[in-house]
Motif scaffolding. Structure first.
Motif, PDB file in Angstrom:
ATOM      1  N   ALA A 434       0.832  -1.202   0.000  1.00 53.21           N
ATOM      2  CA  ALA A 434       0.000   0.000   0.000  1.00 53.21           C
ATOM      3  C   ALA A 434       0.871   1.258   0.000  1.00 53.21           C
ATOM      4  N   ALA A 435       1.939   1.256   0.791  1.00 47.87           N
ATOM      5  CA  ALA A 435       2.845   2.401   0.819  1.00 47.87           C
ATOM      6  C   ALA A 435       3.509   2.596  -0.538  1.00 47.87           C
ATOM      7  N   PHE A 436       3.886   1.486  -1.184  1.00 51.68           N
ATOM      8  CA  PHE A 436       4.465   1.560  -2.534  1.00 51.68           C
ATOM      9  C   PHE A 436       3.484   2.208  -3.503  1.00 51.68           C
ATOM     10  N   LEU A 437       2.229   1.788  -3.457  1.00 54.32           N
ATOM     11  CA  LEU A 437       1.232   2.323  -4.379  1.00 54.32           C
ATOM     12  C   LEU A 437       0.992   3.810  -4.130  1.00 54.32           C
ATOM     13  N   ILE A 438       0.899   4.215  -2.864  1.00 50.06           N
ATOM     14  CA  ILE A 438       0.705   5.627  -2.541  1.00 50.06           C
ATOM     15  C   ILE A 438       1.869   6.451  -3.081  1.00 50.06           C
ATOM     16  N   GLY A 439       3.097   5.960  -2.880  1.00 52.67           N
ATOM     17  CA  GLY A 439       4.268   6.663  -3.398  1.00 52.67           C
ATOM     18  C   GLY A 439       4.262   6.741  -4.914  1.00 52.67           C
ATOM     19  N   PHE A 440       3.844   5.658  -5.569  1.00 56.68           N
ATOM     20  CA  PHE A 440       3.803   5.630  -7.029  1.00 56.68           C
ATOM     21  C   PHE A 440       2.782   6.640  -7.562  1.00 56.68           C
ATOM     22  N   VAL A 441       1.634   6.733  -6.913  1.00 58.68           N
ATOM     23  CA  VAL A 441       0.579   7.650  -7.361  1.00 58.68           C
ATOM     24  C   VAL A 441       0.976   9.102  -7.131  1.00 58.68           C
ATOM     25  N   LEU A 442       1.632   9.372  -6.006  1.00 57.13           N
ATOM     26  CA  LEU A 442       1.966  10.757  -5.662  1.00 57.13           C
ATOM     27  C   LEU A 442       3.253  11.245  -6.331  1.00 57.13           C
ATOM     28  N   SER A 443       4.057  10.325  -6.854  1.00 61.49           N
ATOM     29  CA  SER A 443       5.340  10.709  -7.437  1.00 61.49           C
ATOM     30  C   SER A 443       5.208  11.747  -8.557  1.00 61.49           C
ATOM     31  N   PRO A 444       4.337  11.555  -9.560  1.00 63.18           N
ATOM     32  CA  PRO A 444       4.213  12.583 -10.611  1.00 63.18           C
ATOM     33  C   PRO A 444       3.718  13.926 -10.066  1.00 63.18           C
ATOM     34  N   LEU A 445       2.790  13.893  -9.107  1.00 60.80           N
ATOM     35  CA  LEU A 445       2.288  15.138  -8.522  1.00 60.80           C
ATOM     36  C   LEU A 445       3.398  15.882  -7.794  1.00 60.80           C
ATOM     37  N   LEU A 446       4.213  15.155  -7.056  1.00 64.88           N
ATOM     38  CA  LEU A 446       5.307  15.769  -6.320  1.00 64.88           C
ATOM     39  C   LEU A 446       6.331  16.378  -7.278  1.00 64.88           C
ATOM     40  N   GLU A 447       6.722  15.603  -8.272  1.00 59.83           N
ATOM     41  CA  GLU A 447       7.749  16.072  -9.202  1.00 59.83           C
ATOM     42  C   GLU A 447       7.255  17.248 -10.045  1.00 59.83           C
ATOM     43  N   ASP A 448       6.030  17.146 -10.538  1.00 58.12           N
ATOM     44  CA  ASP A 448       5.480  18.186 -11.402  1.00 58.12           C
ATOM     45  C   ASP A 448       5.385  19.518 -10.659  1.00 58.12           C
ATOM     46  N   ASN A 449       4.811  19.504  -9.460  1.00 59.09           N
ATOM     47  CA  ASN A 449       4.652  20.752  -8.710  1.00 59.09           C
ATOM     48  C   ASN A 449       5.984  21.295  -8.216  1.00 59.09           C
ATOM     49  N   LEU A 450       6.924  20.417  -7.876  1.00 55.37           N
ATOM     50  CA  LEU A 450       8.250  20.886  -7.459  1.00 55.37           C
ATOM     51  C   LEU A 450       8.948  21.613  -8.603  1.00 55.37           C
ATOM     52  N   GLN A 451       8.909  21.041  -9.809  1.00 52.40           N
ATOM     53  CA  GLN A 451       9.561  21.690 -10.942  1.00 52.40           C
ATOM     54  C   GLN A 451       8.865  23.001 -11.304  1.00 52.40           C
ATOM     55  N   ARG A 452       7.533  23.023 -11.229  1.00 54.53           N
ATOM     56  CA  ARG A 452       6.811  24.258 -11.536  1.00 54.53           C
ATOM     57  C   ARG A 452       7.176  25.369 -10.563  1.00 54.53           C
ATOM     58  N   VAL A 453       7.274  25.036  -9.277  1.00 60.48           N
ATOM     59  CA  VAL A 453       7.635  26.050  -8.274  1.00 60.48           C
ATOM     60  C   VAL A 453       9.037  26.585  -8.533  1.00 60.48           C
ATOM     61  N   LEU A 454       9.983  25.685  -8.822  1.00 58.80           N
ATOM     62  CA  LEU A 454      11.364  26.114  -9.044  1.00 58.80           C
ATOM     63  C   LEU A 454      11.498  26.940 -10.320  1.00 58.80           C
ATOM     64  N   ILE A 455      10.729  26.593 -11.358  1.00 59.51           N
ATOM     65  CA  ILE A 455      10.792  27.357 -12.603  1.00 59.51           C
ATOM     66  C   ILE A 455      10.198  28.750 -12.406  1.00 59.51           C
ATOM     67  N   ILE A 456       9.028  28.809 -11.734  1.00 57.57           N
ATOM     68  CA  ILE A 456       8.371  30.108 -11.514  1.00 57.57           C
ATOM     69  C   ILE A 456       9.224  31.019 -10.650  1.00 57.57           C
ATOM     70  N   SER A 457       9.855  30.442  -9.611  1.00 59.41           N
ATOM     71  CA  SER A 457      10.649  31.265  -8.672  1.00 59.41           C
ATOM     72  C   SER A 457      12.091  31.439  -9.131  1.00 59.41           C
ATOM     73  N   ARG A 458      12.462  30.773 -10.243  1.00 58.45           N
ATOM     74  CA  ARG A 458      13.844  30.818 -10.750  1.00 58.45           C
ATOM     75  C   ARG A 458      14.849  30.387  -9.687  1.00 58.45           C
ATOM     76  N   GLY A 459      14.490  29.352  -8.946  1.00 58.62           N
ATOM     77  CA  GLY A 459      15.408  28.772  -7.978  1.00 58.62           C
ATOM     78  C   GLY A 459      15.398  29.411  -6.617  1.00 58.62           C
ATOM     79  N   ASP A 460      14.537  30.379  -6.376  1.00 59.09           N
ATOM     80  CA  ASP A 460      14.464  31.033  -5.071  1.00 59.09           C
ATOM     81  C   ASP A 460      13.728  30.121  -4.085  1.00 59.09           C
ATOM     82  N   LEU A 461      14.457  29.583  -3.102  1.00 57.79           N
ATOM     83  CA  LEU A 461      13.878  28.608  -2.178  1.00 57.79           C
ATOM     84  C   LEU A 461      12.911  29.225  -1.177  1.00 57.79           C
ATOM     85  N   THR A 462      12.949  30.520  -1.016  1.00 55.59           N
ATOM     86  CA  THR A 462      12.035  31.153  -0.053  1.00 55.59           C
ATOM     87  C   THR A 462      10.580  31.070  -0.508  1.00 55.59           C
TER      88      THR A 462
END
Length: 519
Positions: A434-462
């Motif tokens: 079950a933990a594997f499946l939850i991680g598999f389902v959330l992986s694209p959401l995590l990666e997609d939103n992380l990259q969008r935030v970094l692109i919009i902020s141009r690397g500003d971690l704040t």
């Protein structure tokens, strides 16, 4: 009015009238057969729903879930073997009642508790999901990223083998979710030159293999004398629940329904903990509390109302925020995506007619549970006794056909078999599937939103802390992680002692019966 008219058009489809009761009936049968699980059934049938209309396919899967929650009580009461872990408390009180010749009363109590709990749960979904979705419309990439990070804490909650094994399973799921082309730049990752992996690991074959095949493989790998469950003491059904007893258990049913709704709406909790919590409350408050352990109708009512109370409430975070609350809703999330529907706030904006139609179908399914339970229990009881040697070969055929039918590719079939052996390894190492499946389902959401935030902020971690909503979710995530760590440490350093609590005994019994049922 336009949306209501569109919803009515969706409902007036012959497929709804066929697949809704069919799903409940199949779920009740599967839930009543020890060794078969709701997750296995959804995993097998999910590929076939791709050929249905979206509402009909999703209603079929939801019907299986609802019927399965009730079906587990049938074998728990009649055979002293819970059809699902959530039926363990039902077994504690239902089987002693059956031994006394009161199986009919116990089954009636379970049926009415399931019906009322499910109905109240659907009403809670209708009232709460829309409000939560309106709040979700305020979410941008920063808030969504924080929400996904919080959702990863579900991994610890769904792991029965400890925090470390849950984290390992979730991490492997996150890694498996990165296979394929990068979502932003299109870079190949872990495809090994295989074009079939460019779109990532196929979700449905992975799901079927991970949850349907391991139980079957274990059945054939173990000695023949261990393969079948010993069934003894099959009492006849006698009597019905009287009006006086119904009035007695009604407050317990309402209380258990509330417990199931509240705990079911919390990601990672699910039916089993809700059932034990409701059972514990009933032991202290029920009118017949002195009969607990010897056969108490209130014990059956408390367990089954909380069990079914989670049926629709687990959909609240899925529909409103697009976050799966447990393994079943994670599987349902895949069904939504494959039908071109994205669970979350936008679902209420872009497909509100579908949401209204789904609400009506869920309400109707509550009544279907009552009808199936009233007239179908004698037949289901006979199906429960079908030997696994006849049942499991048919299941294997369905898994192969379903995996191949997704894209007419043998590669998906090999993915399914590979996932089955991975699931078998997970069982041996006690890593949570079950933990594997939850991680598999959330992986694209995590990666997609992380990259969008970094692109919009141009690397500003704040920017990660630029939103009050995001800070709130980070804080809740921290608290949940600390709580899980403290709980794990307390279990490690807790001195061994007697388990004199009835709840501890029932949990142990449920685990033992679960192992027997999968053999």
């Amino acid at each position: 009015m336009e949306n209501l008219g569109a919803s009515l058009d969706l409902l007036l489809n012959w497929q709804i009238f066929v697949y809704l009761p069919l799903g409940v009936i199949l779920g009740a049968i599967i839930g009543a057969i020890p060794g078969l699980t709701i997750t296995m059934a959804i995993g097998i049938l999910l590929p076939f729903t791709l050929f249905f209309d979206p509402l009909a396919g999703i209603v079929l899967l939801l019907g299986i879930t609802k019927g399965g929650l009730f079906g587990g009580s049938i074998s728990a009461i009649l055979l002293n073997v819970p059809g699902s872990p959530a039926a363990a408390c039902t077994m504690l009180e239902g089987y002693p009642l059956a031994r006394k010749g009161r199986a009919g009363e116990a089954l009636d109590t379970a049926l009415w508790a399931s019906f009322i709990g499910d109905l109240i749960s659907v009403l809670a979904l209708i009232l709460l999901a829309g409000m939560l979705a309106r709040f979700g419309l305020r979410f941008g990439p920063v808030e969504l990223l924080a929400l996904v990070i919080f959702s990863l804490t579900i991994i610890a909650a769904v792991s029965n083998a400890g925090l470390l094994k849950g984290v390992i399973g979730g991490a492997l799921g996150l890694f498996a979710g990165t296979v394929g082309l990068d979502l932003i730049y299109g870079t190949e990752r872990f495809t090994f030159g295989q074009p079939n992996l460019y779109d990532g690991i196929a979700f449905l074959p992975l799901l079927v293999g991970l949850f349907a095949l391991p139980d079957i493989l274990l059945y054939y790998f173990r000695p023949a004398k261990e393969a079948e469950i010993e069934i003894s003491g099959k009492p006849e059904q006698r009597g019905r629940l009287s009006r006086a007893n119904f009035r007695m258990v009604l407050p317990t049913i309402l209380r258990g329904s509330a417990v199931g709704i509240v705990l079911g709406a919390i990601p990672g909790v699910g039916a089993t903990p809700s059932t034990f919590a409701s059972y514990a409350i009933a032991r202290k408050t029920a009118p017949d509390r002195k009969e607990f352990g010897q056969g108490a109708l209130s014990g059956v009512a408390a367990a089954e109302s909380a069990n079914s109370g989670t049926g629709a409430s687990t959909l609240i975070p899925l529909l409103a925020l697009g976050i799966p609350g447990d393994v079943i809703t994670a599987m349902l999330m895949g069904a939504f995506f494959f039908h071109g529907l994205a669970p979350g706030p936008n679902l209420f904006q872009d497909n509100i007619s579908f949401v209204y139609a789904l609400y009506v179908a869920l309400l109707v399914s509550s009544g279907v549970i009552l009808v199936v339970g009233r007239f179908g229990v004698p037949l289901i009881r006979r199906i429960v006794e079908v030997p696994r040697a006849i049942l499991f070969p048919m299941v294997i055929v369905l898994t192969v056909v379903g995996s191949y039918a997704i894209s007419n590719s043998m590669f998906d079939v090999w993915v399914m078999f590979f996932a089955g052996f991975v699931g078998l390894a997970f069982r041996a190492l006690r890593v949570s599937e079950a933990a594997f499946l939850i991680g598999f389902v959330l992986s694209p959401l995590l990666e997609d939103n992380l990259q969008r935030v970094l692109i919009i902020s141009r690397g500003d971690l704040t920017v990660f802390f630029s939103s009050g909503i995001a800070i709130f979710f980070y804080g809740v995530t921290t608290l949940v992680v600390l709580f899980q760590l403290a709980l794990s440490l307390s279990q490690i350093f807790r001195p061994a002692g007697r388990h004199d609590s009835a709840i501890s005994e029932s949990a142990s019994r449920a685990e033992t019966d679960g192992r027997r049922s999968t053999s």
